[in-house]
Scaffold this motif. Structure first.
Motif, mmCIF file in Angstrom:
data_model
loop_
_atom_site.group_PDB
_atom_site.id
_atom_site.type_symbol
_atom_site.label_atom_id
_atom_site.label_comp_id
_atom_site.label_asym_id
_atom_site.label_seq_id
_atom_site.Cartn_x
_atom_site.Cartn_y
_atom_site.Cartn_z
ATOM 1 N N ASN A 1 56.848 11.873 -0.676
ATOM 2 C CA ASN A 1 56.464 12.307 0.664
ATOM 3 C C ASN A 1 55.254 13.225 0.524
ATOM 4 O OD1 ASN A 1 56.495 14.303 3.018
ATOM 5 N ND2 ASN A 1 57.998 12.789 3.702
ATOM 6 N N LEU A 2 54.139 12.867 1.122
ATOM 7 C CA LEU A 2 52.886 13.567 0.869
ATOM 8 C C LEU A 2 52.954 15.054 1.219
ATOM 9 C CD1 LEU A 2 50.000 13.244 -0.112
ATOM 10 C CD2 LEU A 2 49.315 12.690 2.224
ATOM 11 N N ILE A 3 53.521 15.403 2.353
ATOM 12 C CA ILE A 3 53.578 16.803 2.768
ATOM 13 C C ILE A 3 54.587 17.585 1.932
ATOM 14 C CG2 ILE A 3 54.067 18.395 4.652
ATOM 15 C CD1 ILE A 3 51.458 16.813 4.921
ATOM 16 N N LEU A 4 55.792 17.045 1.782
ATOM 17 C CA LEU A 4 56.806 17.740 0.986
ATOM 18 C C LEU A 4 56.353 17.885 -0.467
ATOM 19 C CD1 LEU A 4 60.121 16.133 2.334
ATOM 20 C CD2 LEU A 4 59.051 18.296 3.012
ATOM 21 N N GLY A 5 55.695 16.852 -0.993
ATOM 22 C CA GLY A 5 55.203 16.901 -2.367
ATOM 23 C C GLY A 5 54.130 17.951 -2.564
ATOM 24 N N LYS A 6 53.242 18.105 -1.548
ATOM 25 C CA LYS A 6 52.207 19.126 -1.632
ATOM 26 C C LYS A 6 52.823 20.533 -1.579
ATOM 27 C CE LYS A 6 48.503 16.475 -1.652
ATOM 28 N NZ LYS A 6 47.591 16.421 -2.835
ATOM 29 N N ILE A 7 53.809 20.705 -0.710
ATOM 30 C CA ILE A 7 54.506 21.990 -0.627
ATOM 31 C C ILE A 7 55.189 22.317 -1.946
ATOM 32 C CG2 ILE A 7 56.414 23.239 0.478
ATOM 33 C CD1 ILE A 7 55.730 21.661 3.052
ATOM 34 N N TYR A 8 55.820 21.309 -2.547
ATOM 35 C CA TYR A 8 56.473 21.473 -3.854
ATOM 36 C C TYR A 8 55.463 21.915 -4.910
ATOM 37 C CZ TYR A 8 58.577 19.894 -8.281
ATOM 38 O OH TYR A 8 59.032 19.809 -9.575
ATOM 39 N N GLY A 9 54.268 21.319 -4.860
ATOM 40 C CA GLY A 9 53.223 21.698 -5.809
ATOM 41 C C GLY A 9 52.756 23.133 -5.614
ATOM 42 N N TRP A 10 52.607 23.573 -4.381
ATOM 43 C CA TRP A 10 52.179 24.944 -4.109
ATOM 44 C C TRP A 10 53.229 25.931 -4.578
ATOM 45 C CZ3 TRP A 10 50.982 23.240 1.550
ATOM 46 C CH2 TRP A 10 49.787 22.523 1.577
ATOM 47 N N ILE A 11 54.494 25.625 -4.308
ATOM 48 C CA ILE A 11 55.570 26.517 -4.721
ATOM 49 C C ILE A 11 55.670 26.587 -6.249
ATOM 50 C CG2 ILE A 11 58.085 26.821 -4.725
ATOM 51 C CD1 ILE A 11 58.095 25.562 -1.919
ATOM 52 N N SER A 12 55.508 25.441 -6.896
ATOM 53 C CA SER A 12 55.619 25.388 -8.362
ATOM 54 C C SER A 12 54.455 26.095 -9.030
ATOM 55 C CB SER A 12 55.688 23.941 -8.832
ATOM 56 O OG SER A 12 56.809 23.293 -8.287
#
Length: 361
Positions: A350-361
């Motif tokens: 999921n493009l948005i959830l994946g980007k959020i995951y990347g920012w958090i990580s």
């Protein structure tokens, strides 16, 4: 009311942006003694199959792919990738990309090795390299095995550096070596396993210019340590202070790599990595995976000039259908359980959830 709105927004995001991102998973070893066993890896493949996700190679990704695609990637080129991973990929008709360290690869396998952990494998290889100039070791796949995998149409092979070594980046002492805990990059830099050498900051050899330390300095330092500090000074901070003072008084043993030297070192290592893969496999090497994930904007410029079009990182998160090829993100889990794999897979496609995951990580 606000919680209901948040839930509605999240559901809308999940629906609209689902299957619009490309997850890339990172593995190293897959064997009975690694953190990813063959049985566990097969569970991952079953999950991919359940969600009808198409596995593609990095070369296919670059040349456009369908929605609901993902990548399986493996770093280094260990023998267990041939013994355990390849049969499972054939069983499920799935694809992968392996990034190779070519210094350690022999032409043909003479015997099947006892599987060992990657630090032991690479330490043995580096000892052999220092002693003889050759580092080929049966714990890595052979070129014959690699060619068989490539010819199957399921595996792409790309660059991960020839030697996968390190550079010093400064002369501030961080501690003292212990020979029973030294790792391959340290052995490469010191050339021998010894106690009480100075520990300096280090990074992957593609990460930038090196701080060059003349090797004779290490034994000079060790002699100083034995005569002036060992069994005489007990406070850790005082030990480091005195060691640093000695280092700062001996600047003639240190120098900074020039811009030309740095570029030459990077180019020679990469071109040898590329040459060996293309010679033995027959493919085109256009993608580079950072050793240890240590990235460099300057090195990107250097490698682009000699043909690299994509750079694979260890930065977590996901990638779009038309990604930033200067930094492909990948996911590696410390505990690669089927449940965690499934959650990360569904989030990262999921493009948005994946980007959020990347920012958090």
């Amino acid at each position: 009311m606000i919680y209901i709105l948040i839930i509605i927004v999240l559901i809308t995001i999940f629906i609209i942006f689902n299957k619009r991102a490309v997850p890339v998973f990172l593995y190293h070893q897959v064997n009975p003694i690694s953190n990813v066993t063959p049985e566990l890896f097969e569970e991952h493949l079953k999950i991919i199959k359940k969600y009808n996700i198409k596995t593609v190679t990095v070369s296919e990704y670059y040349n456009n792919i369908d929605k609901n695609s993902m990548l399986l990637t493996f770093d280094d080129g260990y023998y267990d990738n041939f013994k355990y991973v390849f049969p499972l990929l054939k069983k499920y008709n799935m694809k992968a990309t392996i990034f190779l360290n070519t210094l350690y690869i022999m032409d043909k396998r003479e015997n099947e090795p006892e599987i060992k952990d990657n630090n032991t494998v690479n330490l043995e290889a580096m000892k052999k390299y220092i002693e003889s100039g050759s580092a080929t070791i049966n714990q890595y796949m052979s070129w014959e095995e690699i060619k068989e995998m490539y010819d199957s149409g399921l595996i792409d092979f790309q660059a991960h550096s020839h030697k996968h070594t390190a550079i010093f980046t400064g002369t501030k002492i961080e501690g003292l070596t212990k020979k029973d805990k030294m790792e391959p990059p340290e052995l490469y830099l010191y050339r021998e396993l010894e106690n009480n050498y100075p520990v300096f900051a280090k990074r992957g050899e593609y990460s930038g210019k090196a701080k060059i330390v003349k090797r004779e300095f290490f034994n000079i330092f060790k002699k100083f340590y034995q005569e002036n500090i060992e069994n005489k000074v007990t406070d850790k901070n005082e030990i480091l202070k005195k060691c640093q003072e000695f280092i700062d008084k001996n600047t003639e043993y240190f120098s900074d790599e020039s811009e030309a030297e740095y570029k030459k070192r990077i180019e020679e290592d990469f071109l040898e990595n590329k040459r060996l893969i293309e010679k033995n496999v027959g493919n085109q090497v256009k993608f580079f995976c950072w050793p240890w994930g240590h990235r460099s904007k300057e090195t990107i410029k250097v490698l682009k000039k000699i043909g690299v079009v994509g750079f694979i990182s260890t930065k977590k998160g996901t990638n779009s259908m038309k990604p930033n090829w200067d930094m492909i993100r990948r996911i590696e889990l410390r505990k690669y359980t089927p449940e965690k794999f499934k959650i990360n897979l569904l989030v990262a496609r999921n493009l948005i959830l994946g980007k959020i995951y990347g920012w958090i990580s």
